[in-house]
Design a protein around this motif. Structure first.
Motif, mmCIF file in Angstrom:
data_model
loop_
_atom_site.group_PDB
_atom_site.id
_atom_site.type_symbol
_atom_site.label_atom_id
_atom_site.label_comp_id
_atom_site.label_asym_id
_atom_site.label_seq_id
_atom_site.Cartn_x
_atom_site.Cartn_y
_atom_site.Cartn_z
ATOM 1 N N ILE A 100 -2.331 4.109 60.982
ATOM 2 C CA ILE A 100 -1.561 3.230 61.867
ATOM 3 C C ILE A 100 -2.226 1.869 61.971
ATOM 4 O O ILE A 100 -1.564 0.827 61.914
ATOM 5 C CB ILE A 100 -1.404 3.867 63.262
ATOM 6 C CG1 ILE A 100 -0.389 5.018 63.197
ATOM 7 C CG2 ILE A 100 -0.968 2.835 64.298
ATOM 8 C CD1 ILE A 100 -0.238 5.768 64.493
ATOM 9 N N SER A 113 4.050 6.543 59.673
ATOM 10 C CA SER A 113 4.666 6.184 60.953
ATOM 11 C C SER A 113 6.185 6.272 60.931
ATOM 12 O O SER A 113 6.826 5.998 61.950
ATOM 13 C CB SER A 113 4.252 4.751 61.338
ATOM 14 O OG SER A 113 2.852 4.616 61.375
ATOM 15 N N CYS A 241 5.732 11.260 64.615
ATOM 16 C CA CYS A 241 5.054 10.717 63.440
ATOM 17 C C CYS A 241 3.618 11.236 63.443
ATOM 18 O O CYS A 241 3.151 11.785 64.440
ATOM 19 C CB CYS A 241 5.086 9.188 63.412
ATOM 20 S SG CYS A 241 3.975 8.382 64.592
ATOM 21 N N ASP A 243 -0.595 10.556 62.214
ATOM 22 C CA ASP A 243 -1.603 9.528 61.974
ATOM 23 C C ASP A 243 -2.690 10.141 61.104
ATOM 24 O O ASP A 243 -3.402 11.045 61.531
ATOM 25 C CB ASP A 243 -2.187 9.043 63.303
ATOM 26 C CG ASP A 243 -3.054 7.804 63.148
ATOM 27 O OD1 ASP A 243 -2.962 7.141 62.104
ATOM 28 O OD2 ASP A 243 -3.807 7.501 64.090
#
Length: 346
Positions: A100, A113, A241, A243
């Protein structure tokens, strides 16, 4: 939610990582200290991974290579989005970085993302362990860094101080903090929220003061930082989402090591990343039937909503225009390749 971790996808080719290779003398000049940056601090899984990488390199090199971890992105004043730039400027030697935080400079990493692209950890593993993960590492190599291993920060869930979130309309008017990346502003705007970009260092004060109503982070990070004490009384597990974490080294630094030390540092990164991934998934019902992290949320008085497939679909429909917009920006072929890998691994 899958119950096992694929050895193929997580180890990423690491073999016998726990055995130090004998050092072969070769003319090279080692720094007194190699600066390692990571967002956050222990006991979060990604920060643990950075410290573990440093410890393993020290052990395997018998103290010749000293990696010092600077947690909280201290080398860039707490602004984790500047880590890649600082590496290219020679301020940082190595990092364990969040995709991210890298994505504003490396648009292809925005893949992680994309809203509701990856439904579970099996899908995440299909990305990092296959051709897509290799493609993304090749992209990073063009940015003057050398990626060594994939790690994990976790799937991001949403919490807030105001109300339960079961459908897109529940987000209307809520001030939601996000770390970096314009895609997150688009996602929350699509559901009527008020997105606020803010560094990790500023997040806790903002939650305490009510400057923002909510935030999105992995469950185990929520627990480690005791966000339940920061007015975060509602949490929705929606896996919108993921990461990923990347263990990488600035290319000039990497080129300064001889071949044996390169193998040593890479093996240590892979070993640390495996431990990092396991820690990230602990208590989430992924490694086994253990869901103790969710139980701990409830024990602390957090109202937990475990989104149903139908509820996730409603969120996915609301954010589909964002998905389509960013697919074009990231690269439609890359997104299709990721979707194919996820479908094949499901």
């Amino acid at each position: 939610m899958t119950k096992t971790i694929s050895r193929r996808t997580i180890l990423m080719g690491a073999t016998a990582a726990g055995v130090a290779m004998p050092w072969v003398s070769k003319a090279q000049s080692l720094k007194t200290e190699y600066k390692v940056s990571v967002v956050g601090n222990r006991p979060t899984a990604m920060a643990d991974g950075a410290f573990r990488w440093s410890e393993l390199v020290t052990q395997k090199s018998q103290g010749r290579i000293n990696m010092k971890v600077y947690p909280g992105s201290a080398l860039v004043g707490g602004d984790q989005t500047r880590e890649l730039v600082a590496m290219r400027q020679g301020v940082i030697d190595m990092t364990v970085s969040s995709t991210i935080n890298l994505s504003p400079q490396v648009r292809e990493l925005t893949l992680f993302s994309m809203p509701f692209l990856m439904p579970n950890h099996r899908a995440f593993d299909a990305i990092i362990g296959g051709a897509v993960g290799q493609d993304l590492f090749k992209v990073l190599e063009t940015r003057d860094v050398v990626p060594l291993a994939w790690g994990e920060n976790g799937f991001r869930e949403i919490s807030n101080s105001k109300r339960p979130i079961r459908e897109p309309n529940d987000l209307k008017g809520l001030k939601i903090r996000f770390a970096a990346g314009a895609i997150f502003a688009d996602i929350y705007n699509a559901m009527g929220a008020n997105p606020v970009q803010m560094s990790f260092a500023d997040l806790q004060p903002a939650l305490s003061s009510g400057a923002v109503d909510g935030q999105e982070n992995p469950v185990n990070l929520f627990l480690a930082l005791k966000m339940d004490t920061l007015a975060q009384k509602h949490l929705t597990a929606w896996n919108y989402c993921a990461d990923a974490a990347i263990y990488h080294v600035a290319k000039p630094v990497w080129d300064s090591f001889n071949a044996t030390d390169k193998d040593l540092i890479r093996d240590a990164a892979r070993e640390a990343s495996v431990e990092n991934i396991r820690a990230s998934r602990k208590g989430l019902g992924v490694l086994d039937a253990d869901r103790s992290s969710y139980d701990e949320l409830v024990k602390r008085g957090v109202a937990l909503i475990d989104s149903t497939p139908a509820e996730k679909q409603a969120f996915a429909r609301a954010t589909r225009p964002v998905f389509d917009k960013w697919s074009a920006q990231i690269g439609a072929d890359l997104v299709k390749k990721a979707e194919a890998a996820i479908g094949a691994g499901s």
